[in-house]
Design a protein around this motif. Structure first.
Motif, PDB file in Angstrom:
ATOM      1  N   LEU A   1      -5.656  -1.176  -7.195  1.00  0.00           N
ATOM      2  CA  LEU A   1      -6.496  -0.023  -6.890  1.00  0.00           C
ATOM      3  C   LEU A   1      -5.556   1.180  -6.900  1.00  0.00           C
ATOM      4  O   LEU A   1      -4.762   1.353  -5.996  1.00  0.00           O
ATOM      5  N   HIS A   2      -5.614   1.960  -7.969  1.00  0.00           N
ATOM      6  CA  HIS A   2      -4.641   3.026  -8.157  1.00  0.00           C
ATOM      7  C   HIS A   2      -5.231   4.420  -7.993  1.00  0.00           C
ATOM      8  O   HIS A   2      -4.528   5.406  -8.133  1.00  0.00           O
TER       9      HIS A   2
ATOM     10  N   ALA B   1       0.859  -1.176   0.000  1.00  0.00           N
ATOM     11  CA  ALA B   1       0.000   0.000   0.000  1.00  0.00           C
ATOM     12  C   ALA B   1       0.898   1.229   0.000  1.00  0.00           C
ATOM     13  O   ALA B   1       1.941   1.242   0.641  1.00  0.00           O
ATOM     14  N   SER B   2       0.490   2.245  -0.737  1.00  0.00           N
ATOM     15  CA  SER B   2       1.317   3.443  -0.822  1.00  0.00           C
ATOM     16  C   SER B   2       0.461   4.664  -1.126  1.00  0.00           C
ATOM     17  O   SER B   2      -0.761   4.586  -1.151  1.00  0.00           O
ATOM     18  N   ARG B   3       1.141   5.749  -1.369  1.00  0.00           N
ATOM     19  CA  ARG B   3       0.545   7.051  -1.679  1.00  0.00           C
ATOM     20  C   ARG B   3      -0.501   7.430  -0.650  1.00  0.00           C
ATOM     21  O   ARG B   3      -0.209   7.543   0.518  1.00  0.00           O
ATOM     22  N   HIS B   4      -1.733   7.580  -1.075  1.00  0.00           N
ATOM     23  CA  HIS B   4      -2.778   8.055  -0.175  1.00  0.00           C
ATOM     24  C   HIS B   4      -3.721   6.934   0.261  1.00  0.00           C
ATOM     25  O   HIS B   4      -4.868   7.192   0.603  1.00  0.00           O
TER      26      HIS B   4
ATOM     27  N   GLY C   1      -7.276   5.370  -2.280  1.00  0.00           N
ATOM     28  CA  GLY C   1      -8.558   4.891  -1.785  1.00  0.00           C
ATOM     29  C   GLY C   1      -8.527   4.512  -0.328  1.00  0.00           C
ATOM     30  O   GLY C   1      -7.505   4.612   0.359  1.00  0.00           O
ATOM     31  N   GLU C   2      -9.665   4.076   0.132  1.00  0.00           N
ATOM     32  CA  GLU C   2      -9.846   3.707   1.526  1.00  0.00           C
ATOM     33  C   GLU C   2     -10.462   2.310   1.573  1.00  0.00           C
ATOM     34  O   GLU C   2     -11.474   2.050   0.925  1.00  0.00           O
TER      35      GLU C   2
ATOM     36  N   SER D   1      -0.303 -10.928  -1.259  1.00  0.00           N
ATOM     37  CA  SER D   1       0.884 -10.556  -2.017  1.00  0.00           C
ATOM     38  C   SER D   1       0.542 -10.101  -3.435  1.00  0.00           C
ATOM     39  O   SER D   1      -0.484 -10.480  -4.004  1.00  0.00           O
ATOM     40  N   ASN D   2       1.408  -9.287  -3.981  1.00  0.00           N
ATOM     41  CA  ASN D   2       1.327  -8.799  -5.358  1.00  0.00           C
ATOM     42  C   ASN D   2       0.125  -7.903  -5.634  1.00  0.00           C
ATOM     43  O   ASN D   2      -0.194  -7.647  -6.791  1.00  0.00           O
ATOM     44  N   SER D   3      -0.556  -7.448  -4.626  1.00  0.00           N
ATOM     45  CA  SER D   3      -1.629  -6.465  -4.814  1.00  0.00           C
ATOM     46  C   SER D   3      -1.024  -5.074  -4.678  1.00  0.00           C
ATOM     47  O   SER D   3      -0.056  -4.877  -3.948  1.00  0.00           O
TER      48      SER D   3
END
Length: 174
Positions: free
Chosen positions: A34-35, A1-4, A21-22, A14-16
């Motif tokens: 989910l980008h 998970a990253s960014r916001h 998003g939330e 793994s590999n997701s």
């Protein structure tokens, strides 16, 4: 998970790639993307291998309470931009399907693999119903399925992993 990305009481396999998003009270399987901003709660997607478009609303309205309904999602489903799912909903028997942008799926259980699910033109008899084109992904959009399998192989970060999802499998045939 990253960014916001905001995660709460969620397990991500793994590999997701969750880059926005939330997500709360959910189980997200491998190879889910989910980008963009979306809201997901009470999602059970154990086999993953799909994507969620910007603005998707996959959430039971719990109003701050613990979720009491959920969405069960099948392997390889792609949700377009602005898709809304109304709980409870079970798409576990509709693997490798596409839910068209802006579609609103009401509470239901759907068992049509490789389908295109999209909004119908509203009528007095059937306001807000979706139409289902069973088998559409195999008949009309096989390149998108093949591209997804190719992306999974490229994004696999597990050494020696040979359990990459594929749309032509024993489970999808069943």
């Amino acid at each position: 998970a990253s960014r916001h990305a905001r995660l709460r009481y969620t397990i991500i396999a793994s590999n997701s790639h969750i880059k926005g998003g939330e997500i709360s009270n959910s189980l997200i399987g491998p190879f889910v993307g989910l980008h963009h901003q979306a809201h997901i709660a009470s999602l059970l997607w154990p086999k993953g291998a799909g994507s969620i478009g910007a603005g998707a609303l996959i959430s039971g309205d719990a109003m701050g309470r613990t979720p009491n309904r959920e969405a069960l999602i099948g392997e390889g489903i792609t949700f377009g931009q602005g898709v809304t799912l109304l709980f409870p909903i079970n798409l576990s028997q509709s693997p490798w399907s596409f839910v068209s942008a802006g579609s609103v799926l009401t509470s239901q259980q759907l068992s049509f693999p490789f389908s295109l699910i999209r909004n119908r033109t509203p009528s007095l008899e059937a306001p807000q119903q979706c139409e289902i084109l069973p088998g559409w992904a195999l008949a009309k959009n096989t390149p998108a399925l093949a591209r997804a399998v190719h992306k999974f192989a490229e994004r696999d970060r597990i050494r020696g992993g040979d359990n990459k999802p594929h749309f032509l499998s024993k489970e999808s045939a069943e």
